[in-house]
Design an enzyme around this catalytic site. Sequence first.
Site, PDB file in Angstrom:
ATOM      1  CB  SER A 184      -0.931  -0.043   1.217  1.00 51.46           C
ATOM      2  OG  SER A 184      -2.030   0.803   1.041  1.00 51.46           O
ATOM      3  NE  ARG A 253      -9.154   2.582  10.176  1.00 53.29           N
ATOM      4  CZ  ARG A 253      -7.981   2.064   9.851  1.00 53.29           C
ATOM      5  NH1 ARG A 253      -7.284   2.580   8.847  1.00 53.29           N
ATOM      6  NH2 ARG A 253      -7.479   1.042  10.489  1.00 53.29           N
ATOM      7  CG  ASP A 346      -6.292  -4.201  -3.458  1.00 56.00           C
ATOM      8  OD1 ASP A 346      -7.118  -3.276  -3.326  1.00 56.00           O
ATOM      9  OD2 ASP A 346      -5.106  -4.103  -3.130  1.00 56.00           O
ATOM     10  CG  HIS A 375      -5.505  -2.555   0.038  1.00 51.85           C
ATOM     11  ND1 HIS A 375      -4.505  -2.633  -0.904  1.00 51.85           N
ATOM     12  CD2 HIS A 375      -5.069  -1.662   0.967  1.00 51.85           C
ATOM     13  CE1 HIS A 375      -3.523  -1.817  -0.569  1.00 51.85           C
ATOM     14  NE2 HIS A 375      -3.837  -1.222   0.562  1.00 51.85           N
ATOM     15  CG  ASP A 376      -6.732  -4.046   5.425  1.00 52.06           C
ATOM     16  OD1 ASP A 376      -5.859  -3.265   4.990  1.00 52.06           O
ATOM     17  OD2 ASP A 376      -7.513  -3.748   6.349  1.00 52.06           O
TER      18      ASP A 376
END
Lengths: 399, 399
Positions: A184, A253, A346, A375-376
């Site tokens: 990232s 967030r 992702d 993504h994580d």
Amino acid sequence: MSGGGAGGPRRLVHETWGDHAALLARSVHAHDGSVGVVRPQVIDVASPADPLPLELGGRLDHVAVTYETYGELDARGDNAVLVCHALTGSAHAAGRHGEGEVPGWWDPLVGPGKALDVREHFVVSSNVLGGCYGTTGPTSIDPASGRRYGPDFPRFTVRDMVEVQRRLLDRLGVGRLRAVVGGSMGGMQALEWAATHPERVGSLVAIGIGARHSAWAIGLNEVARRAIAADPDFHGGAYRPDRQPETGLGLARAIAMLTYRSFDSLEAKFGRERRPAEEEGLEASFEIASYLRYQGVKLAQRFDANTYVGLTRAMDDHDLAAGRGPLREVLAGMRMPSLVMGIPTDVLYPEVEQRQLLEGLPDARYARIVSPHGHDAFLIEFPQVAAHLRRFLQERAPR
Amino acid sequence: MSGGGAGGPRRLVHETWGDHAALLARSVHAHDGSVGVVRPQVIDVASPADPLPLELGGRLDHVAVTYETYGELDARGDNAVLVCHALTGSAHAAGRHGEGEVPGWWDPLVGPGKALDVREHFVVSSNVLGGCYGTTGPTSIDPASGRRYGPDFPRFTVRDMVEVQRRLLDRLGVGRLRAVVGGSMGGMQALEWAATHPERVGSLVAIGIGARHSAWAIGLNEVARRAIAADPDFHGGAYRPDRQPETGLGLARAIAMLTYRSFDSLEAKFGRERRPAEEEGLEASFEIASYLRYQGVKLAQRFDANTYVGLTRAMDDHDLAAGRGPLREVLAGMRMPSLVMGIPTDVLYPEVEQRQLLEGLPDARYARIVSPHGHDAFLIEFPQVAAHLRRFLQERAPR
């Protein structure tokens, strides 16, 4: 001693993806050792006599960097691996700051016998320029005014982060890096390292990232920044440290968390489950809503709004080609062995971006992290990431 | 006459996807006719003597519906096609309200010789319950208080929308529908029609939608509602009509617009293009940022925040199975010929959702809208949608 880090690092909290991640982390730990208790260090890398010029103009006369190291630098100074953190990460990549504390964000990957084996490598991890975990950034005291920089912290870029890391490595006696590794925003730093200092980057590992920030990713960051700016507590960035724009930062967030995960993983974890009716109000009573609120509250407790704004702007400016000529040529000049990792689920940095890197880098291989988590996944699927990383370093990183 | 529609319809504005959509629209128009100038009608479908009970409790004693029709109802009353609009849509599906006005949102599909051929079909389009384009909703006057409902408008569901449409069709003399057609939130209505009144739905066309709202889609709506609620101008929904929470509504729209498009289409249209530096400020100067701001401003001018909150909550409650038993059985009971359309680039309602519909519906075929444009393709790729719709109606809709 610079006052740059005077805001002090915030308490570090790491999110896990529930039992799944914990289980995987344990399964890795079962075979490998921990680096144990680690202490962050602070070092000055700029001074009035040696200021840090910034890519977009201006300079910083004082820059303090908070960093951690794991393992020992060898006599030739060439066994170092630089690990670069993502948007809300910190220098605390491995080990624990004390008994009972949470481990570093990549702890399953860094330690004796682990993929980044500290018996072989000297692993360096530092908080980025503009961060809020101990490196000079918006929460630091501006020596010129004696007050926090806040919204007056100058604009900075990923290239500026890399220059700060370079100065840190110089002071640590690190010569050529065996590898630069990051996912990232950390992947942006790794790529910029390889483009800026190809002679110094023995190998490159870029995970879940592309050569330049897309309109899609910029748009998402833009919305997050607008949510922060719209919070009446933001005051144009001039909020008091104890009066953060928590609503706006929480919203930012929440938006980000959705894009860090995936349709499938959210569906599997939350689906249409609901909370008890007592929480009914304007907000829907779905578990996913509660989860997003919780994530927002947690981030607002551990992170700084101006820092979020500054770092996301730096991410949006990420463009390997900027000022260097056609991207194809820039990538062609990055000749070190490279490992590009992508995650099919992702949605934030889709595989089309890793494919572009792969097609342009002269000596790159690809590894796919198979995961529903989006993504994580690079912070969740530790065994897969570890296996790819270990093999690449063994086979391709210079000794 | 009920006071339900007293807030009056707002000015209708339709976004196009720049030259691309205009070009496609023209290419369709070249072969087909327009329904010409149309006038919305208003009809009462509830009264104190015949109130509208609401699925989640309570009732409405007055409900006015704004609708448009195109074509003529035949003597048997069985040539009607109900067209259902999406979140920020209106009854104005086709034609123009006057010379020089923008055409309806599905104008390329509705008219003499078009896919929904008004020489054969009696096409009905109405603003949904809870809308702000002339059907009773939060912007309407509550006859009990003489003031706008605002945040006191009761919660409603897609099933309530369908009941209002049913009452409208009864009053128009429509018996069995030849087809119910809708995309996105319109697709939810179409599906609910088929599940609630299978005997009355001759055929079903559901586009870019699933059987139940996903955690992903709920999460995105939740963030949008929180952005609205966090705007100091929202006042818990008790804002003055001329003092809307424009910032929050604009943010909600920006989030939505990103998910209505796709990584590829945003990249192709905006990439990393920048605006002149004079717009520099907290917000990045990228074209995508400017575009998202513009979309937000436009929506805030034409839409109502409480309505946005209410409709997105209704969408989140969408679940064909709720109160009916296992989804598989619910779908198995929807035996009419069905056309499910999906868009491979749709990140909001991905094809996995249409696949679930397809596997459960006893008599369904699938059509794929090939487009880089994501969810909004059903409002952009008119020739493709038209071709699939025309063929399905010709081959499968009852005569």
